[in-house]
Design an enzyme around this catalytic site. Structure first.
Site, mmCIF file in Angstrom:
data_model
loop_
_atom_site.group_PDB
_atom_site.id
_atom_site.type_symbol
_atom_site.label_atom_id
_atom_site.label_comp_id
_atom_site.label_asym_id
_atom_site.label_seq_id
_atom_site.Cartn_x
_atom_site.Cartn_y
_atom_site.Cartn_z
ATOM 1 N N SER A 251 -7.551 -3.491 -78.099
ATOM 2 C CA SER A 251 -8.478 -4.181 -77.211
ATOM 3 C C SER A 251 -9.419 -3.182 -76.572
ATOM 4 C CB SER A 251 -7.701 -4.887 -76.098
ATOM 5 O OG SER A 251 -7.062 -3.907 -75.304
ATOM 6 N N LYS A 252 -10.609 -3.663 -76.270
ATOM 7 C CA LYS A 252 -11.635 -2.758 -75.744
ATOM 8 C C LYS A 252 -11.288 -2.246 -74.351
ATOM 9 C CE LYS A 252 -14.574 -6.674 -74.651
ATOM 10 N NZ LYS A 252 -15.615 -7.503 -75.182
ATOM 11 N N ARG A 253 -10.389 -2.936 -73.681
ATOM 12 C CA ARG A 253 -9.959 -2.462 -72.366
ATOM 13 C C ARG A 253 -9.242 -1.115 -72.490
ATOM 14 N NH1 ARG A 253 -6.938 -4.471 -67.934
ATOM 15 N NH2 ARG A 253 -5.155 -4.586 -69.305
ATOM 16 N N ASN A 255 -9.284 0.883 -75.568
ATOM 17 C CA ASN A 255 -9.831 1.725 -76.630
ATOM 18 C C ASN A 255 -11.229 1.220 -76.922
ATOM 19 O OD1 ASN A 255 -8.487 3.753 -78.164
ATOM 20 N ND2 ASN A 255 -6.953 2.251 -78.765
#
Ligand code: GLU
Length: 495
Positions: A251-253, A255
């Site tokens: 997840s962009k949170r 990575n």
């Protein structure tokens, strides 16, 4: 002839997961002398954008995963954009309705919500109860003539077990009672993913479907549709999902997940593709550094690893370092650096931002450095001089991030308008809102104008820096996110 495809939905940044599926689909096709297709699945009209499609195409091209047929180059089985294929889906839905495999459903949202609530309360799987499947033809005709809104759903056997064959996992058994009478055509006449994917994979003569394991539960619906149409189903290969280092779904949170971020950071596409390959597959020799051509030449589906592949940016950096030192001589590296950002076009973007403050040429490098670097070095102390208390600083960064995730046309004036609006509805001074952003983005006490800088940094780098700053300030837990989300929505925003 082996034919594979990657079928991204253009609803956001070009995700490394899309690159991963594209890579394995590409290798499988090329290893068998086959063809690799790109199809754009844009039936979610509200969320699909032209910009997203463009960056997805550009990102896959950057990775070197060229397709043989696709929306940009056409091909014999086009169009390759689902929004251009509506009559094809409608005809196929009609065919299923005529054959009794699908039915019009006139249930209202309220009825469906109520049904769901009751099912969940009594511990059942929430699924459509089949109320409209029993309507007579004359009732259906009358409802349609009245212009009642309707969707079309597929029929599903009430009992029995569906067996799905997956090349990597063998037989997977799923009880039909767990499978919903999936909507195939929405009230607006658009198909859902499930109908469109089956029709397109068949008409585009796809022989092997390589996609993420999150689609396994959809496979029974697809298999039923193939049966209803009397078509044979392509072979299924569900790949393990990419993970964060803590094993949660990538997840962009946690990575950066956008391929464009890695491009902006100055990674080499060869290394990114190598890394994606390495995550799910290995060369017989065990050598970790390999070019795409070696992966194709040695590709063997049975060497796909079923372990959860952890996307580790540090490992990717290490691999990139090897690529850089082992494959680029000084001359080639100079060319790559110019191609990346040390070029005239980039300078022309930067010069207007710094010219005012430059007296001699040597002033340029320190002023422009933050526009070319990765994540600036900041710490809690960097934010200490701000007037806003730490909690508010964190909130400002998080809300700004949510605002900026909505921006599609990344222009300084739009960015300014959005953040000004955010300051208004948060009832904070614009200066106080921009303070934390300024530090997060530049990491310096003095830097060129913020909005212009954001435009030069681009969406992925801007957002990655804000996310990194949030982490530096202690991060936002799941619980806090929920609270902030409620507050943010309360401000009158859709996230
Ligand atoms: N559009 C789907 C996605 O973006 C494709 C899934 C599939 O490959 O069938 O994940």
């Amino acid at each position: 002839m082996v034919r594979t495809r990657v079928a991204p939905s253009p609803t956001g940044d070009p995700h490394v997961g899309t690159g991963y599926m594209a890579l394995f689909s590409y290798c499988y096709a090329k290893a068998h002398g086959g063809e690799f297709l790109l199809r754009i699945e844009d039936t979610d009209v509200a969320r699909s954008t032209q910009q997203s499609e463009e960056v997805i195409l550009a990102s896959l091209k950057w990775l070197g995963l060229d397709w043989d047929e696709g929306p940009d180059i056409g091909g014999p089985k086009g169009p390759y954009r689902q929004s251009e294929r509506l009559p094809i889906y409608q005809a196929h839905v009609q065919q299923l309705v005529d054959a009794g495999h699908a039915f019009h459903c006139f249930c209202t949202r309220e009825r469906l919500d109520e049904m769901r609530k009751q099912q969940i309360a009594s511990g059942e799987t929430a699924r459509y109860d089949g109320a409209c499947a029993g309507l007579s033809q004359s009732e259906v005709d009358a409802n349609l003539a009245k212009g009642l809104p309707s969707v079309v759903r597929m029929k599903v056997p009430e009992t029995g077990i569906c067996v799905i064959q997956d090349r990597l996992r063998g037989d997977i058994e799923i009880d039909y009672s767990q499978i919903d009478m999936q909507v195939l055509q929405k009230a607006d006449g658009f198909p859902t993913y499930h109908l469109a994917v089956v029709v397109d994979d068949h008409l585009m003569e796809i022989t092997h479907i390589i996609r993420g394991e999150e689609w396994i539960n959809s496979a029974p619906k697809h298999q039923l549709l193939y049966e209803y149409f009397g078509w044979s189903m392509p072979e299924l290969i569900h790949m393990p999902l990419l993970r964060n280092p803590d094993k949660s779904k990538l997840s962009k949170r946690k990575n950066p997940t956008s391929i464009r971020y890695y491009k902006d950071m100055g990674f080499m596409p060869e290394a990114v593709v190598n890394y994606l390959g390495m995550l799910g597959w290995s060369l017989p020799s065990g050598e970790e550094k390999f070019p795409l051509s070696d992966m194709v030449a040695n590709f063997d589906i049975s060497r796909i690893s079923m372990g959860a592949p952890v996307f580790d940016v540090e490992k990717l950096k290490w691999l990139n370092g090897r690529w850089l030192r082992e494959t680029l001589d000084d001359d080639a590296l100079a060319d790559r650096l110019v191609e990346w950002a040390l070029n005239r076009d980039k300078l022309l973007e930067i010069i207007p931002l710094i010219k005012e403050r430059v007296e001699v040429f040597s002033d340029v490098a320190p002023l422009a450095a933050f526009l070319l670097e990765g994540l600036p070095e900041i710490s809690v102390e960097s934010f200490a001089k701000l007037k806003t208390p730490p909690e508010t600083t964190l909130k400002i960064l998080q809300f700004s991030l949510w605002q900026l995730e909505q921006v599609t046309a990344w222009q300084s004036s739009d960015l300014q308008a959005r953040l000004k609006h955010l300051a208004d509805i948060m009832d904070v001074k614009i200066r106080d809102l921009l303070g934390p952003l300024f530090i997060a983005l530049s990491g310096r006490p003095v830097a060129p104008p913020l909005f212009d800088s954001m435009q030069v940094l681009g969406p992925d780098m801007t957002r990655a820096r804000i996310r990194a700053a949030i982490e530096v300030l202690g991060g936002v837990s799941k619980k806090q996110t929920k609270k902030l989300d409620a507050e943010y929505r309360g401000l009158g925003h859709k996230k």
